[in-house]
Design an enzyme around this catalytic site. Structure first.
Site, PDB file in Angstrom:
ATOM      1  N   SER A 169       0.766  -1.065  -0.020  1.00  0.00           N
ATOM      2  CA  SER A 169      -0.005   0.048   0.197  1.00  0.00           C
ATOM      3  C   SER A 169       0.773   1.520   0.094  1.00  0.00           C
ATOM      4  CB  SER A 169      -1.085   0.083   1.272  1.00  0.00           C
ATOM      5  OG  SER A 169      -1.971   0.765   1.256  1.00  0.00           O
ATOM      6  N   ASP A 392      -7.552  -5.586  -6.964  1.00  0.00           N
ATOM      7  CA  ASP A 392      -7.563  -4.252  -6.194  1.00  0.00           C
ATOM      8  C   ASP A 392      -7.832  -3.140  -6.790  1.00  0.00           C
ATOM      9  OD1 ASP A 392      -6.909  -2.525  -3.979  1.00  0.00           O
ATOM     10  OD2 ASP A 392      -4.712  -2.389  -4.607  1.00  0.00           O
ATOM     11  N   HIS A 446      -6.094  -6.068  -2.507  1.00  0.00           N
ATOM     12  CA  HIS A 446      -4.904  -5.037  -1.740  1.00  0.00           C
ATOM     13  C   HIS A 446      -4.333  -6.012  -0.921  1.00  0.00           C
ATOM     14  CE1 HIS A 446      -3.606  -1.249  -1.237  1.00  0.00           C
ATOM     15  NE2 HIS A 446      -3.620  -1.270  -0.091  1.00  0.00           N
TER      16      HIS A 446
END
Length: 469
Positions: A169, A392, A446
């Site tokens: 991330s 994602d 994700h």
């Protein structure tokens, strides 16, 4: 004579086994059986009165010769203990918030893993002056590097082991920035970095998200035609910070469809935990804020203004990742017996998955990490893996693929395979360069190890062992 030999042996043992005994976790609540490997929890103190909490799990086999892996979650302002308890740690939190179950795909099966809560203000980490304003440069180029040096001081037996810096991330910013700093220190045996669903470039992320959304059925054909008409010229579309007002309005409409209609931005094909979220909700005892993904700095300014207004309210504000249920982790880590086992003082702040104070005041310095990657690649010393779950939307695979392509390395693209039930299956697709690999994990969002634990472990293992994908 025998006494001097005994003293020498004891001294040698002390020099080899430097781990701080006061930080060792001797009993962890929630486990039916305590682990055979050692684990530690405590603080890495850095200048300025900042105390960064760490949880270190030794490799289950041969820790002395296994690589050391540093893991950083993103946010900015989210805790790496989320990675430990819900993704690839040795044990995973169960829905009851009290029970831990061993993880068959834990990364510490083959590596020593250091989970660092950074910057100060995240999780159990804190600053003496309670000032949690920071930025990309300070948190990654300075404090995380100093924390790593402090870890080596406390655990000198790992100072020569191969080091891999990993994260996901907003770790797409943390990891290469820290790696570049570490690369200047010859005493650290850095071998490579791995970034999962990382934010590598706001421009690539925003531009690709519009294509991703349309081709996954999120945007209607009328809006798509208007976007193409207003934002695209000579076959090139610029949705990111386009100066054309009409184009920007259509892009905002597209972003609303992605972020604000109740879709799970972390995994398009999974339901949203707790139901479709509003951006801001009054929970009675607190205000819950769901941060809207990795929008461009220009749009982020508007969201930041909302946060400033909310910070002046009487109720506490909690920052939650959208569509993610963090109740179990919060209940476990705020259990007084667990905090005591982790050597966290009762005076330290309550654990939350993401820090509102850190996120609200965080300074974003970099809009692209291209220079960092090119500098690391130019040394020809480090292996780099960029991997993405392909469903994602927060940091979509197409944006990271475009980013990697922009580095202009030599490329070969093919499927990567794994064995399941005696049969070969496609795990995703891989582009292999000289020292740089881009890889997708089919069907993952994700948090790749949460969605596809087996595939994630295969990818991690092949990377750490320098095996072909």
């Amino acid at each position: 004579m025998h006494l001097s030999i005994l003293c020498s042996v004891l001294l040698g043992a002390l020099l080899v086994d430097g781990a701080p005994s006061s930080d060792e976790i001797t009993y962890l609540p929630g486990l039916k059986k305590q682990p055979s490997f050692r684990q530690f929890s405590g603080y890495l103190n850095v200048p300025g009165g900042k105390h960064l909490h760490y949880w270190f799990v030794e490799a289950q086999k041969n820790p002395s010769s296994s690589p050391l892996v540093l893991w950083l979650n993103g946010g900015p302002g989210c805790s790496s203990l989320d990675g430990l308890l819900t993704e690839h740690g040795p044990f995973l939190i169960q829905p009851d918030g009290t029970t831990l179950e061993y993880n068959s795909y834990s990364w510490n099966l083959i590596a020593n893993v250091l989970y660092l809560e950074a910057p100060a203000g995240v999780g159990f980490s804190y600053a003496d002056n309670k000032d949690y304003k920071t930025n990309d440069t300070e948190v990654v180029a300075s404090n995380n590097y100093l924390a790593l040096k402090e870890f080596y001081r406390l655990f000198p037996e790992y100072s020569k082991n191969s080091l891999y810096i990993t994260g996901e991330s907003y770790g797409g910013v943390y990891v290469p920035s820290l790696a570049l700093e570490v690369s200047q220190d010859s005493s650290i045996n850095l071998k490579g970095i791995a970034v999962g669903n990382g934010l590598s470039s706001y421009e690539s992320n925003d531009n690709s998200l519009v294509f991703f959304a349309y081709y996954h059925g999120i945007l209607g054909s009328v809006l798509w035609k208007e976007l193409q008409k207003l934002c695209c010229k000579e076959g090139t579309c610029q949705f990111y910070n386009n100066p054309d007002t009409e184009c920007s309005l259509r892009v905002q409409e597209a972003m609303h469809d992605v972020y604000s209609t109740g879709l799970n931005i972390y995994n398009l094909y999974e339901n949203c935990a707790g139901g479709a979220p509003g951006e801001i909700r009054d929970k009675g005892d607190h205000i819950a804020v769901h941060f809207p993904g990795f929008i461009s700095p220009k749009l982020h300014v508007h969201f930041e203004k909302k946060l400033v207004l909310l910070s002046g309210m009487d109720k506490p504000v909690k920052l939650d990742p959208p569509c993610v249920n963090t109740t179990a982790s919060s209940n476990f880590l705020n259990n007084p017996f667990v905090r005591n086992a982790l050597h966290v003082s009762p005076e330290v702040n309550k654990w939350e998955v993401c820090s509102f104070d850190v996120y609200r005041t965080y300074g974003r310095v970099y809009e692209t990490m291209a220079d960092h990657y090119l500098k690391l690649l130019s040394t020809m010393k480090y292996r780099i893996l960029v991997y993405n779950g392909d469903v994602d939307m927060a940091c979509n695979f197409l944006g990271d693929e475009w980013f990697v392509d922009s580095l202009q390395q030599k490329v070969q693209r093919r499927p990567w395979l794994y064995t399941d039930g005696g049969q070969q299956q496609i795990g995703g697709f891989v582009k292999e360069f000289s020292n740089l690999t881009f890889l997708t994990i089919k069907g993952a969002g994700h948090m790749v190890p949460t969605d596809k634990p087996s595939s994630a472990f295969i990818v991690f293992s092949r990377f750490i062992n320098n095996e072909p994908f």
